[in-house]
Design a protein around this motif. Structure first.
Motif, PDB file in Angstrom:
ATOM      1  N   SER A 176       0.828  -1.199   0.000  1.00  0.00           N
ATOM      2  CA  SER A 176       0.000   0.000   0.000  1.00  0.00           C
ATOM      3  C   SER A 176       0.871   1.261   0.000  1.00  0.00           C
ATOM      4  O   SER A 176       0.596   2.228  -0.729  1.00  0.00           O
ATOM      5  N   PHE A 177       1.933   1.239   0.803  1.00  0.00           N
ATOM      6  CA  PHE A 177       2.863   2.364   0.867  1.00  0.00           C
ATOM      7  C   PHE A 177       3.480   2.615  -0.512  1.00  0.00           C
ATOM      8  O   PHE A 177       3.571   3.769  -0.965  1.00  0.00           O
TER       9      PHE A 177
ATOM     10  N   ASN B 233       1.755   6.898  -6.971  1.00  0.00           N
ATOM     11  CA  ASN B 233       0.736   7.886  -7.320  1.00  0.00           C
ATOM     12  C   ASN B 233       1.210   9.305  -7.041  1.00  0.00           C
ATOM     13  O   ASN B 233       0.398  10.235  -6.955  1.00  0.00           O
ATOM     14  N   ALA B 234       2.525   9.432  -6.863  1.00  0.00           N
ATOM     15  CA  ALA B 234       3.179  10.745  -6.713  1.00  0.00           C
ATOM     16  C   ALA B 234       2.806  11.468  -5.427  1.00  0.00           C
ATOM     17  O   ALA B 234       2.843  12.696  -5.361  1.00  0.00           O
ATOM     18  N   THR B 235       2.454  10.730  -4.379  1.00  0.00           N
ATOM     19  CA  THR B 235       2.207  11.341  -3.072  1.00  0.00           C
ATOM     20  C   THR B 235       3.412  11.085  -2.170  1.00  0.00           C
ATOM     21  O   THR B 235       4.078  10.065  -2.288  1.00  0.00           O
ATOM     22  N   GLU B 236       3.664  12.023  -1.257  1.00  0.00           N
ATOM     23  CA  GLU B 236       4.779  11.881  -0.334  1.00  0.00           C
ATOM     24  C   GLU B 236       4.295  11.237   0.961  1.00  0.00           C
ATOM     25  O   GLU B 236       3.116  11.357   1.325  1.00  0.00           O
ATOM     26  N   PRO B 237       5.172  10.539   1.699  1.00  0.00           N
ATOM     27  CA  PRO B 237       4.795   9.964   2.997  1.00  0.00           C
ATOM     28  C   PRO B 237       4.336  11.073   3.951  1.00  0.00           C
ATOM     29  O   PRO B 237       4.768  12.228   3.846  1.00  0.00           O
ATOM     30  N   SER B 238       3.469  10.716   4.889  1.00  0.00           N
ATOM     31  CA  SER B 238       2.947  11.708   5.834  1.00  0.00           C
ATOM     32  C   SER B 238       3.993  12.150   6.847  1.00  0.00           C
ATOM     33  O   SER B 238       3.846  13.196   7.485  1.00  0.00           O
ATOM     34  N   ARG B 239       5.037  11.368   7.014  1.00  0.00           N
ATOM     35  CA  ARG B 239       6.102  11.692   7.945  1.00  0.00           C
ATOM     36  C   ARG B 239       7.457  11.562   7.241  1.00  0.00           C
ATOM     37  O   ARG B 239       7.585  10.856   6.249  1.00  0.00           O
ATOM     38  N   GLY B 240       8.458  12.249   7.800  1.00  0.00           N
ATOM     39  CA  GLY B 240       9.799  12.178   7.219  1.00  0.00           C
ATOM     40  C   GLY B 240      10.494  10.858   7.460  1.00  0.00           C
ATOM     41  O   GLY B 240      11.483  10.540   6.786  1.00  0.00           O
ATOM     42  N   VAL B 241       9.983  10.062   8.412  1.00  0.00           N
ATOM     43  CA  VAL B 241      10.559   8.752   8.725  1.00  0.00           C
ATOM     44  C   VAL B 241       9.448   7.716   8.717  1.00  0.00           C
ATOM     45  O   VAL B 241       8.388   7.914   9.333  1.00  0.00           O
TER      46      VAL B 241
END
Length: 580
Positions: A399-400, A406-414
């Motif tokens: 899923s990640f 889909n060109a989205t960034e993770p919600s957190r930096g880690v």
């Protein structure tokens, strides 16, 4: 008194005499012991399937033979073999096996010792992938080969010797436990321990190591004798290949790991496929016959190879758009490098907090590694959910990855990936590699993967040459020994993105000439063996060879048969191609 000769006392003379006598007695005892142990050697090898000594000592021939085995060598091999088997009684009867569908990989079959609880899945003519779980590397390569077997439509069997519960498997487990402990100690303590371990891993794989490994193979061959010896087997650990030869398999392919040639990695009687020209040349120089060694390419799963160009172009777009640098930081199966990686995470803290860098940490299935990473993140003021996300399932990993595509960034930096079982610990790194800008890892099997790489501090000197291979191909940095140097390289990639562009373009060029096609070529050779079209006289596999930047890509050709590489060149099948 001046001018007076010094005369040793009676007690000193007596002590010196006793010392000399002790040395003589010890020397005589060791001599007798050496002859006694050497005398056992002929009896030990008398029933062997393969003559390792003849193979090793042959060398290049014509006056360039390797030195013959000495009494000291014989005594050493007998002693090491005794220590490895610890009185285990050799058995000839095969261990009955049962087959089932893999719960993780569609269309892949797995094996285990039959328990009488049912017939399980029936296999007709499987392509056998033989491996041993020793860390993550050998299993990772086995899954990579399996992906190509499945893609070819072949009935593919994943056969892990440690999955066949038996006294023979226990012998291997004991060796693996010692190796893992040595790797962890070397990584955590460093200094003299690291130097000693490095020398052991890079210099102990001589002919005696091969002889010792083969004798163990003769003991554990019941682990393979339950399979059809007429089917091809691709071994991702040399001990599996040796065991297959001892068990009587007719078509054995050994995938030589790393980029540091040693006798220990060779399987006499098999087709030894290598990842790079250095290993090819050195094995030939050691005396491995031309029929027994071929340059195939890197051991990489099909999904990464098939998408190497498109993924690289996505990374180039991210560089151009100024997207955060997404770094994948996996740990190995031995669970080493805890302190070093923890220090690196902390050192990257300022870049993470300012949004320039994202890190994906794969702690594998190591509880102690997850604990260490969570501790350092807490020290940095980051806590679960508010400071970093945790993914604990293979479904979560997929899923990640879908979200990143889909060109989205993770919600957190880690993002911390940590698992309770083995398969997702291995598979997560392969899946995450496709959506990462940089892979930061020690120079293990991952050093050969098709994406930009930060080559971190090695665990064992044998890994140094793998970093060198990546660096010379242009898709990896040189080996980075210090945390501060690793941070400097990250800052370079941020401040001078031209370097990342070059690395990604090299991946595209390398993929175009088949650098990463090793597993694909191994499966092609195995299927030729299975179909009876494979020729292995003098020149080995028929092949078309093209080269770029010193690298060869092999694609098997059933129409043209050459007996030597010279004949291929004479026929114009060895041609230069621009690197791009």
């Amino acid at each position: 008194m001046k001018g007076r000769a010094l005369v040793p006392s009676h007690s000193a003379i007596k002590y010196a005499g006793r010392t000399v006598a002790a040395v003589v007695i010890l020397g005589a005892s060791l001599f007798v012991l050496e002859k006694y142990q050497a005398g056992k050697y002929a009896r030990m090898i008398s029933s062997n399937t393969f003559d390792i000594d003849a193979y090793v000592t042959r060398g290049l021939g014509r006056g360039f033979e390797n030195r013959p085995i000495s009494d000291f060598d014989k005594a050493k091999v007998v002693t090491l073999h005794s220590l490895s088997v610890l009185g285990h009684s050799k058995r000839e009867a095969p261990i009955p096996l049962a087959f089932s569908e893999s719960p993780f990989v569609p269309n892949l079959h797995i094996s285990k010792a039959a328990d009488g609880g049912g017939a399980g899945v029936r296999l007709s003519k499987p392509l056998i992938i033989g491996t041993i779980r020793m860390g993550f590397g050998h299993h990772r390569i086995a899954y990579a080969v399996s992906s190509w077997g499945i893609q070819s439509g072949a009935e593919t069997l994943f056969h892990d010797l440690l999955a066949v519960e038996s006294p023979e498997a226990d012998l291997i487990k004991r060796t693996d436990e010692l190796y893992s402990k040595g790797s962890r100690l070397a990584s955590e303590i460093g200094g003299l321990i690291e130097t000693t371990w490095g020398g052991f891993t890079s210099k102990s794989g001589d002919a005696n190591a091969l002889r010792t490994a083969y004798q163990l193979a003769e003991v554990i061959k019941p682990l393979l004798k339950g399979l059809d010896v007429n089917q091809p087997i691709i071994a991702t650990h040399s001990l599996v290949g040796l065991t297959a030869v001892a068990a009587g398999f007719k078509n054995v392919i050994n995938l030589v790991i790393d980029n540091h040639p040693q006798w220990f990695l060779v399987v006499p009687g098999a087709l030894n496929l290598v990842q790079g020209p250095k290993t090819l040349g050195k094995l030939l120089r050691m005396g491995v016959p031309e029929t027994d060694v071929r340059l195939a390419g890197h051991w990489v799963p099909s999904d990464l190879v098939n998408n190497a160009e498109s993924d690289s172009r996505t990374r180039l777009d991210r560089v151009s758009s100024g997207a955060p640098l997404r770094i994948l930081l996996p740990v190995g199966g031995a669970g080493a490098q805890r302190r070093w990686v923890s220090e690196l995470i902390e050192a990257l803290g300022p870049l993470i907090k300012q949004g320039s860098v994202q890190i994906l940490i794969n702690a594998g299935d190591h509880v102690h590694m997850r604990g260490a990473f969570e501790k350092v993140l807490a020290k940095m003021g980051m806590h679960r959910n508010s400071g970093y996300e945790v993914v604990t399932s293979i479904e979560g990993v997929r899923s990640f990855c879908d979200e990143r595509r889909n060109a989205t960034e993770p919600s957190r930096g880690v993002t911390l990936f940590a698992f309770d079982s083995y398969f997702p610990a291995v598979a997560a790194t392969d899946l995450l590699s496709r959506v990462s800008d940089v892979l930061a890892c020690k120079p293990s099997e991952l050093a050969f993967y098709p994406l930009p790489k930060l080559m971190l501090r090695r665990v064992g000197d044998h890994e140094a040459d793998s970093a060198l291979r990546a660096n010379e191909l242009g898709d990896g940095t040189e080996e980075i020994r210090d945390v501060s140097e690793a941070v400097a390289w990250v800052r370079l990639m941020l401040a001078r993105p031209a370097y990342l562009r070059v690395m990604n373009k090299r991946v595209i060029a390398n993929a175009g000439v088949g650098v990463y096609d090793g597993c694909k070529n191994a499966v092609a050779a195995a299927l030729e063996m299975q179909g009876g079209s494979y020729q292995r006289k003098r020149g080995g596999a028929p092949a078309r060879i093209s080269s770029s930047d010193g690298e060869c890509a092999v694609s098997f050709d059933e129409e043209k048969k050459y007996e030597t590489l010279e004949e291929m060149e004479g026929a114009g099948e060895h041609s230069g191609v621009g690197g791009g």
